[in-house]
Design a protein around this motif. Sequence first.
Motif, PDB file in Angstrom:
ATOM      1  N   ILE A 121     -39.665 -13.714 -11.615  1.00 11.21           N
ATOM      2  CA  ILE A 121     -38.824 -12.986 -10.665  1.00 11.21           C
ATOM      3  C   ILE A 121     -38.867 -13.701  -9.315  1.00 11.21           C
ATOM      4  O   ILE A 121     -39.948 -13.985  -8.783  1.00 11.21           O
ATOM      5  CB  ILE A 121     -39.333 -11.532 -10.530  1.00 11.21           C
ATOM      6  CG1 ILE A 121     -39.330 -10.836 -11.897  1.00 11.21           C
ATOM      7  CG2 ILE A 121     -38.491 -10.760  -9.513  1.00 11.21           C
ATOM      8  CD1 ILE A 121     -40.203  -9.589 -11.956  1.00 11.21           C
ATOM      9  N   HIS A 122     -37.676 -13.976  -8.793  1.00 13.18           N
ATOM     10  CA  HIS A 122     -37.529 -14.595  -7.471  1.00 13.18           C
ATOM     11  C   HIS A 122     -36.677 -13.685  -6.587  1.00 13.18           C
ATOM     12  O   HIS A 122     -35.962 -12.820  -7.095  1.00 13.18           O
ATOM     13  CB  HIS A 122     -36.752 -15.917  -7.561  1.00 13.18           C
ATOM     14  CG  HIS A 122     -37.369 -16.978  -8.397  1.00 13.18           C
ATOM     15  ND1 HIS A 122     -38.002 -18.065  -7.855  1.00 13.18           N
ATOM     16  CD2 HIS A 122     -37.426 -17.152  -9.747  1.00 13.18           C
ATOM     17  CE1 HIS A 122     -38.420 -18.875  -8.830  1.00 13.18           C
ATOM     18  NE2 HIS A 122     -38.083 -18.332  -9.986  1.00 13.18           N
ATOM     19  N   ASP A 123     -36.726 -13.916  -5.255  1.00 13.01           N
ATOM     20  CA  ASP A 123     -35.614 -13.427  -4.435  1.00 13.01           C
ATOM     21  C   ASP A 123     -34.965 -14.635  -3.793  1.00 13.01           C
ATOM     22  O   ASP A 123     -35.639 -15.633  -3.515  1.00 13.01           O
ATOM     23  CB  ASP A 123     -36.052 -12.341  -3.435  1.00 13.01           C
ATOM     24  CG  ASP A 123     -36.658 -12.855  -2.127  1.00 13.01           C
ATOM     25  OD1 ASP A 123     -35.985 -13.629  -1.421  1.00 13.01           O
ATOM     26  OD2 ASP A 123     -37.791 -12.463  -1.805  1.00 13.01           O
ATOM     27  N   THR A 124     -33.640 -14.537  -3.597  1.00 12.47           N
ATOM     28  CA  THR A 124     -32.885 -15.709  -3.143  1.00 12.47           C
ATOM     29  C   THR A 124     -33.164 -16.081  -1.687  1.00 12.47           C
ATOM     30  O   THR A 124     -32.890 -17.202  -1.275  1.00 12.47           O
ATOM     31  CB  THR A 124     -31.373 -15.463  -3.272  1.00 12.47           C
ATOM     32  OG1 THR A 124     -31.034 -14.305  -2.480  1.00 12.47           O
ATOM     33  CG2 THR A 124     -30.959 -15.230  -4.722  1.00 12.47           C
ATOM     34  N   VAL A 204     -35.247 -15.855 -12.879  1.00  9.38           N
ATOM     35  CA  VAL A 204     -34.219 -14.904 -12.444  1.00  9.38           C
ATOM     36  C   VAL A 204     -34.263 -14.775 -10.922  1.00  9.38           C
ATOM     37  O   VAL A 204     -35.310 -14.431 -10.349  1.00  9.38           O
ATOM     38  CB  VAL A 204     -34.435 -13.512 -13.080  1.00  9.38           C
ATOM     39  CG1 VAL A 204     -33.333 -12.552 -12.649  1.00  9.38           C
ATOM     40  CG2 VAL A 204     -34.488 -13.616 -14.602  1.00  9.38           C
ATOM     41  N   GLU A 205     -33.140 -15.056 -10.287  1.00  9.41           N
ATOM     42  CA  GLU A 205     -33.019 -14.921  -8.831  1.00  9.41           C
ATOM     43  C   GLU A 205     -32.365 -13.584  -8.502  1.00  9.41           C
ATOM     44  O   GLU A 205     -31.265 -13.292  -8.976  1.00  9.41           O
ATOM     45  CB  GLU A 205     -32.142 -16.050  -8.258  1.00  9.41           C
ATOM     46  CG  GLU A 205     -32.826 -17.395  -8.155  1.00  9.41           C
ATOM     47  CD  GLU A 205     -33.760 -17.514  -6.949  1.00  9.41           C
ATOM     48  OE1 GLU A 205     -33.915 -16.533  -6.181  1.00  9.41           O
ATOM     49  OE2 GLU A 205     -34.338 -18.612  -6.793  1.00  9.41           O
ATOM     50  N   THR A 206     -33.034 -12.781  -7.683  1.00 11.27           N
ATOM     51  CA  THR A 206     -32.428 -11.525  -7.235  1.00 11.27           C
ATOM     52  C   THR A 206     -31.987 -11.703  -5.781  1.00 11.27           C
ATOM     53  O   THR A 206     -32.729 -12.231  -4.956  1.00 11.27           O
ATOM     54  CB  THR A 206     -33.435 -10.372  -7.329  1.00 11.27           C
ATOM     55  OG1 THR A 206     -34.621 -10.749  -6.648  1.00 11.27           O
ATOM     56  CG2 THR A 206     -33.773 -10.041  -8.767  1.00 11.27           C
ATOM     57  N   GLN A 256     -44.136 -13.617 -10.792  1.00  8.06           N
ATOM     58  CA  GLN A 256     -43.391 -13.772  -9.543  1.00  8.06           C
ATOM     59  C   GLN A 256     -43.590 -15.193  -9.016  1.00  8.06           C
ATOM     60  O   GLN A 256     -44.703 -15.749  -9.150  1.00  8.06           O
ATOM     61  CB  GLN A 256     -43.900 -12.781  -8.499  1.00  8.06           C
ATOM     62  CG  GLN A 256     -43.890 -11.338  -8.940  1.00  8.06           C
ATOM     63  CD  GLN A 256     -44.725 -10.468  -7.997  1.00  8.06           C
ATOM     64  OE1 GLN A 256     -44.188  -9.697  -7.241  1.00  8.06           O
ATOM     65  NE2 GLN A 256     -46.038 -10.628  -8.043  1.00  8.06           N
ATOM     66  N   HIS A 257     -42.586 -15.725  -8.397  1.00  8.79           N
ATOM     67  CA  HIS A 257     -42.683 -17.067  -7.831  1.00  8.79           C
ATOM     68  C   HIS A 257     -43.913 -17.176  -6.912  1.00  8.79           C
ATOM     69  O   HIS A 257     -44.687 -18.121  -6.997  1.00  8.79           O
ATOM     70  CB  HIS A 257     -41.384 -17.380  -7.060  1.00  8.79           C
ATOM     71  CG  HIS A 257     -41.297 -18.788  -6.586  1.00  8.79           C
ATOM     72  ND1 HIS A 257     -40.164 -19.299  -5.990  1.00  8.79           N
ATOM     73  CD2 HIS A 257     -42.190 -19.819  -6.603  1.00  8.79           C
ATOM     74  CE1 HIS A 257     -40.378 -20.569  -5.671  1.00  8.79           C
ATOM     75  NE2 HIS A 257     -41.594 -20.902  -6.026  1.00  8.79           N
ATOM     76  N   GLY A 258     -44.069 -16.174  -6.043  1.00  8.54           N
ATOM     77  CA  GLY A 258     -45.144 -16.223  -5.050  1.00  8.54           C
ATOM     78  C   GLY A 258     -46.554 -16.208  -5.634  1.00  8.54           C
ATOM     79  O   GLY A 258     -47.483 -16.760  -5.026  1.00  8.54           O
ATOM     80  N   ALA A 267     -45.818 -23.031  -0.311  1.00  8.89           N
ATOM     81  CA  ALA A 267     -45.540 -22.045  -1.361  1.00  8.89           C
ATOM     82  C   ALA A 267     -44.522 -21.036  -0.856  1.00  8.89           C
ATOM     83  O   ALA A 267     -44.490 -20.710   0.331  1.00  8.89           O
ATOM     84  CB  ALA A 267     -46.828 -21.349  -1.761  1.00  8.89           C
ATOM     85  N   HIS A 268     -43.693 -20.559  -1.748  1.00 11.12           N
ATOM     86  CA  HIS A 268     -42.679 -19.580  -1.347  1.00 11.12           C
ATOM     87  C   HIS A 268     -43.289 -18.184  -1.264  1.00 11.12           C
ATOM     88  O   HIS A 268     -44.333 -17.917  -1.840  1.00 11.12           O
ATOM     89  CB  HIS A 268     -41.513 -19.598  -2.339  1.00 11.12           C
ATOM     90  CG  HIS A 268     -40.630 -20.798  -2.171  1.00 11.12           C
ATOM     91  ND1 HIS A 268     -39.309 -20.815  -2.524  1.00 11.12           N
ATOM     92  CD2 HIS A 268     -40.903 -22.030  -1.675  1.00 11.12           C
ATOM     93  CE1 HIS A 268     -38.803 -22.006  -2.255  1.00 11.12           C
ATOM     94  NE2 HIS A 268     -39.743 -22.767  -1.756  1.00 11.12           N
ATOM     95  N   ASP A 269     -42.571 -17.294  -0.565  1.00 12.16           N
ATOM     96  CA  ASP A 269     -43.085 -15.937  -0.359  1.00 12.16           C
ATOM     97  C   ASP A 269     -42.315 -14.915  -1.201  1.00 12.16           C
ATOM     98  O   ASP A 269     -42.393 -13.721  -0.963  1.00 12.16           O
ATOM     99  CB  ASP A 269     -42.979 -15.556   1.121  1.00 12.16           C
ATOM    100  CG  ASP A 269     -41.530 -15.481   1.591  1.00 12.16           C
ATOM    101  OD1 ASP A 269     -40.617 -15.866   0.820  1.00 12.16           O
ATOM    102  OD2 ASP A 269     -41.303 -15.028   2.731  1.00 12.16           O
ATOM    103  N   ASP A 270     -41.540 -15.392  -2.180  1.00 13.23           N
ATOM    104  CA  ASP A 270     -40.707 -14.465  -2.936  1.00 13.23           C
ATOM    105  C   ASP A 270     -41.350 -14.079  -4.263  1.00 13.23           C
ATOM    106  O   ASP A 270     -42.122 -14.868  -4.812  1.00 13.23           O
ATOM    107  CB  ASP A 270     -39.300 -15.051  -3.153  1.00 13.23           C
ATOM    108  CG  ASP A 270     -39.296 -16.309  -4.038  1.00 13.23           C
ATOM    109  OD1 ASP A 270     -39.958 -17.292  -3.679  1.00 13.23           O
ATOM    110  OD2 ASP A 270     -38.644 -16.283  -5.101  1.00 13.23           O
ATOM    111  N   PRO A 271     -41.006 -12.873  -4.765  1.00 17.53           N
ATOM    112  CA  PRO A 271     -40.118 -11.880  -4.168  1.00 17.53           C
ATOM    113  C   PRO A 271     -40.851 -11.022  -3.126  1.00 17.53           C
ATOM    114  O   PRO A 271     -42.010 -10.668  -3.310  1.00 17.53           O
ATOM    115  CB  PRO A 271     -39.741 -11.024  -5.385  1.00 17.53           C
ATOM    116  CG  PRO A 271     -40.949 -11.078  -6.268  1.00 17.53           C
ATOM    117  CD  PRO A 271     -41.545 -12.443  -6.066  1.00 17.53           C
TER     118      PRO A 271
HETATM  119 ZN   LIG Z   1     -38.362 -18.369  -5.777  1.00 17.16          ZN
END
Ligand SMILES: [Zn+2]
Length: 291
Positions: A121-124, A204-206, A256-258, A267-271
């Motif tokens: 799970i990601h957020d865009t 999956v990008e939300t 989750q990506h994060g 590192a990304h902070d999503d979602p």
């Molecule tokens: Zn991501």
Amino acid sequence: MIALLAGLALGASQPAVVPEPTAVVGHCRFIIADLSFAGSPSEQARCLLTHVGYRGKLGREPERLPRGLAGVLDGRSRLPAKDRVAQLLDSEGIDIGGLDEPVSRARDGDPAAPLARYFVIHDTSTPYYANAPFPADIDRDPKVNDFAPYFPVGGDPEKVPVAHLFLDRLGAVKLGQLLSRPWRATKLESRVIGLPAKGLFLHVETVMPRRRDARIEGWNDAIAPKPGFSKAQYDRLALLYIALSVRAGSWLIPAQHGTIDQGLPQAHDDPQNFSLRSFDRALRHRLRQLK
Ligand SMILES: [Zn+2]
């Protein structure tokens, strides 16, 4: 980051470092030889679903999974029948490329490698509003829900779209990369594990807008809306989780990506503001519907 990773060059511009096949990498301890994070599916999910807080800081690992996911991952909830799920996708106008073809396989599609195991799970983090406020109704805002920026005309097909599926705040779904295509969208996959990871993760990008936190100097997109996900997004995300699992032939492990990239540079902070309880409620609802 665990000690085994110390000293590996992970900057964005360096080539990926190929670790020893015996290596254990990442916050949730990915064992390269096993093509799996450490532990049972439930234990893996607990680590991978640890709340990703402001600027990517992890909360405390949940002591147990909520009951929908617990039932799924400890084997009590069977996968729903393929034709029922296909019917439901059809009736809601969701196209994920069908349920008959297999999902991608690890090691960049090696026929001997396992099928994809992880539902990421990601957020865009898009659109970006900088210092401006969010629109009054982000869930219905046409700019927020516009898929076009993720599908740039003339974009490099090796780079975009960046995920397998995109999910807007009204619950609309758009297929990015084919689910049969091995595709990487985290640093752990592409910069740490390398080729063995390619195909093991479905992404999956939300859709979620971001804005700048004025308390931090320079560019940042640290401010996410609260709640982070719309109700329609939880509902459809749960349906996608079921559908992709059906297509993979067994329950995928949500992540989750994060949490996957925790501890890696940049590192990304999503979602952001993802509620495991809300996702689980939506999952239980969808599972009842498919009984
Ligand atoms: Zn991501």
